[in-house]
Design an enzyme around this catalytic site. Structure first.
Site, PDB file in Angstrom:
ATOM      1  N   HIS A  83       0.812  -1.223   0.000  1.00  0.00           N
ATOM      2  CA  HIS A  83       0.000   0.000   0.000  1.00  0.00           C
ATOM      3  C   HIS A  83       0.842   1.269   0.000  1.00  0.00           C
ATOM      4  CE1 HIS A  83      -3.633  -2.406   1.375  1.00  0.00           C
ATOM      5  NE2 HIS A  83      -4.060  -1.708   0.343  1.00  0.00           N
ATOM      6  N   ARG A 101     -16.049  -3.435   0.132  1.00  0.00           N
ATOM      7  CA  ARG A 101     -15.985  -1.981   0.014  1.00  0.00           C
ATOM      8  C   ARG A 101     -15.864  -1.650  -1.454  1.00  0.00           C
ATOM      9  NH1 ARG A 101     -10.485   0.138  -0.656  1.00  0.00           N
ATOM     10  NH2 ARG A 101     -11.234   2.197  -0.029  1.00  0.00           N
ATOM     11  N   GLU A 134     -14.301  -0.627  -8.509  1.00  0.00           N
ATOM     12  CA  GLU A 134     -13.853  -1.902  -7.938  1.00  0.00           C
ATOM     13  C   GLU A 134     -14.772  -2.300  -6.792  1.00  0.00           C
ATOM     14  OE1 GLU A 134      -9.043  -1.607  -8.771  1.00  0.00           O
ATOM     15  OE2 GLU A 134      -9.796  -1.437  -6.727  1.00  0.00           O
TER      16      GLU A 134
END
Lengths: 316, 347
Positions: B193, B223, B265
């Site tokens: 990340h 999410r 996404e």
């Protein structure tokens, strides 16, 4: 909080005078979630006024969805959970059981697994052995117990040249130096049992130059009883009494204070709670907080830890 | 309802299209007129009937063509699918969860018969029938993760838990928003990340990791995330940047509505039972601005979000170069009226 299932006790078998095996199945025989070696469940016990929740390692085959099995050692000086299991639970009893959670998984990168168990600490390894069998990975198990009365695993372990049992009453002792010498590179060590055994293994491994990442431990911890104490909740101003046979988490739950939890053994970190003020000494019994965090007394793990002193105020 | 599968391409002539039905069920990622980082996690599956949240693994009209596109990408670059040796059991976990889910949720498309470890899988849209022994990799044409993800839309990362962290130790990644499995494989949660701006300072990753590590089996979550892509291209990978990067410069005021796509996404998170690993499917939905603006609420909202977004995020999401043209185009759909809360279009 974990997702739960209402299961029925189908077998109660004393393995030794101290340790009893319990089997749980779905009342309609529905399959239960399968799990990974080393996983535990939390068993809910409605003990009179008090709702106890104790975590127990699963000892049955992780791939067997027909039931879950645990082994419980009767602790005469404990808070009462194990006594409840031994005296109140019979075939037919229905109990709430959490879905399995694993805080003591095998590291599948290992080229060999060395498992070291002390006393009732054998339990997570019983499911590990099934998983190792499935994965066909090399291992050896060393199992030490004070006496045969305590050595519940004897009845449950397969006969194998890779399983070594030492009963100290019979004059056999585990030689950690020998176990930790001459293992192939890439071996991982797992230890579960009393604090003394865990620190002995970790110290010996450090002396023999084992990398930290290859060492795994799970303390066989249930919340210790202690002296009663009082906590104050900063947000509501409420005061809550924690009795001698209650953990702080249990006392908070009894007072209907919402608090997140998972392992109830001081290992997962879920119930970490901020301390707003502390005039006294927190008895940190968990494995979550670092040495520095313990010294600061600004956080507490209510599942395991207690307090002595004038005032403890939680940020709740 | 029997699903009709589009005959379409995600490269070359880019014949990809959304039917009206597909547009209306898009998982539009903005629940308000602005975009800020949040750990916007909710339980999955669960959502209105027909929405992409209804089932565990959504199968839509793009299924067959997406799987063809994946096969082309893998032929060119087999390293898009990798699994470190200790991740095979997690691959079986993933295969099981997908086969069981699809067979239960899409009975007309998929069938799974299980007799102990002897399994029989039928995938009608792709014309596949396979008898194999569960947990025996020699009975499948490739590893279990590769086998099932060649038949499942979306990218997949399998994360191994150890040392209080998650490690990206296996994956199938051919429809990604500019990240590389070959680069990230073996990295931990904070390492992979690292390129995300601002979030680290906000403590987002510490919270997200803590949440993921505490995740138990039987409790899955999702999410939504988003970015912008020029042309309906699934494979926007660093490896092929030379193919799609220059296409950003082909946007004009005349073609922006057709060429500029919102890339959504739908990410989900699953604790796998046998391996204790975490599966992280990243399902990609593409819709051009014209498609989005057929829903008045979405046209208004997307205009406001992209107009007011933090410049660092516009840069990170790769559309800063075309931001003015995009916002100008969208402004014609924004009459200043208030928008209703939530992501779903107004009826």
């Amino acid at each position: 909080m974990s997702k739960q299932m209402m299961l029925e006790v189908t077998e109660v078998e004393p393995l030794t005078p101290l340790v009893t095996r319990f089997r749980f199945e779905h009342p309609e025989k529905a399959p239960l979630p399968i799990f990974s070696g080393g996983a535990h469940v939390v068993v809910e016990m409605p003990d009179g006024e008090m709702l106890r929740r104790n975590a127990y390692s699963l000892i049955s085959d992780p791939n067997d969805a027909s039931g879950y099995e645990i082994a419980v050692r009767r602790e005469e000086t404990g808070r009462g959970g194990s006594r409840y299991m031994h005296s109140e639970v019979t075939p037919g009893t229905r109990m709430r059981i959490s879905v399995p959670t694993n805080l003591f998984a095998l590291d599948p990168r290992a080229r060999k697994h060395v498992l070291i168990a002390g006393g009732i600490g054998i339990t997570p390894f019983l499911s590990h052995l099934r998983q190792l069998d499935l994965l066909q990975q090399p291992f050896e198990l060393h199992y030490a117990a004070r006496s045969r009365d305590e050595a519940a695993g004897l009845k449950l372990l397969p006969k194998s040249a890779r399983i070594h049992v030492q009963i100290s009453d019979e004059g056999n002792r585990m030689d950690l130096g020998e176990i930790l010498t001459d293992q192939p590179i890439g071996t991982h060590v797992y230890v579960c049992g009393p604090e003394g055994l865990i620190s002995a293994v970790l110290d010996a491994a450090a002396r023999h130059g084992w990398p930290k990442g290859a060492l795994h431990s799970e303390a066989f911890a249930s919340p210790p009883p202690g002296k009663p104490f009082t906590v104050t909740l900063a947000k509501s101003g409420r005061t809550i009494e924690v009795s001698a046979s209650q953990s702080l988490l249990e006392a908070l739950e009894a007072a209907k204070v919402e608090i997140d939890w998972s392992c109830r053994g001081g290992a997962c970190g879920r119930c970490e709670t901020k301390v707003a003020a502390c005039d006294g000494q927190i008895e940190h019994n968990d494995h979550w907080l670092s040495r520095d965090e313990r010294a600061e007394q600004k956080k507490i793990m209510p599942c395991m830890s207690r307090f002595t002193g004038a005032a403890l105020v939680l940020d709740l | 309802m029997t699903l009709q599968f589009n005959d379409e391409t995600f490269r070359g002539d880019y014949s990809y299209f959304n039917t009206e039905h597909a547009i209306k069920r898009l998982p539009f990622p903005f629940d308000r007129d602005e975009y800020v980082y949040s750990v916007n996690i909710e339980a999955h599956p669960g959502g209105p009937k027909g929405s992409p949240f209804e089932f565990r693994f959504d199968v839509d009209e793009h299924y067959v063509s997406e799987m063809k596109d994946r096969a082309i990408t893998l032929d060119d670059d087999p390293l898009r699918c990798q699994s470190l040796p200790h991740m095979e059991l997690a691959g079986w976990d993933l295969l099981e969860i997908i086969m069981v889910s699809k067979a239960e949720d899409y009975t007309d498309l998929f069938t799974l018969h299980r007799d102990g470890n002897r399994w029989h899988w039928i995938n009608r849209p792709l014309g596949i029938e396979q008898r194999f022994t569960f947990l025996d990799p020699t009975t499948l044409p490739c590893g279990p993760m590769e086998y099932i993800t060649r038949q499942t839309q979306g990218d997949f990362a399998l994360l191994h838990e150890r040392d209080g962290n998650l490690w990206m130790d296996a994956g199938m990644v051919t429809s990604q928003a500019d990240w590389s499995l070959d680069f990230d494989i073996g990295m931990n949660f904070f390492e992979w990340h690292a390129p995300v701006p601002k979030a680290k300072q906000m403590g987002v990753f510490d919270k997200a990791l803590k949440f993921l590590l505490a995740m138990q089996q039987g409790q899955s979550y999702r999410r939504l995330n988003w970015t912008m892509t020029v042309n309906p291209r699934l494979d926007t990978s660093p490896e092929n940047y030379h193919k799609w990067g220059p296409e950003k410069r082909t946007i004009t005021p005349e073609n922006v509505g057709r060429k500029q796509h919102l890339r959504i996404e739908l990410q989900s998170f699953w604790r796998l039972p046998r391996s204790n690993a975490i599966a992280f499917p990243i399902r990609c939905y593409l819709a051009c601005l014209e498609d989005i603006c057929t829903q008045p609420k979405w046209g208004r909202r997307l205009h406001r979000v992209l107009r007011d977004i933090d410049p660092t995020l516009a840069e990170y999401k790769g559309f800063a170069v075309n931001q003015d043209m995009i916002v100008n185009y969208l402004s014609q759909f924004d009459d200043g009226a208030p928008t209703s809360p939530g992501i779903f279009p107004d009826a």
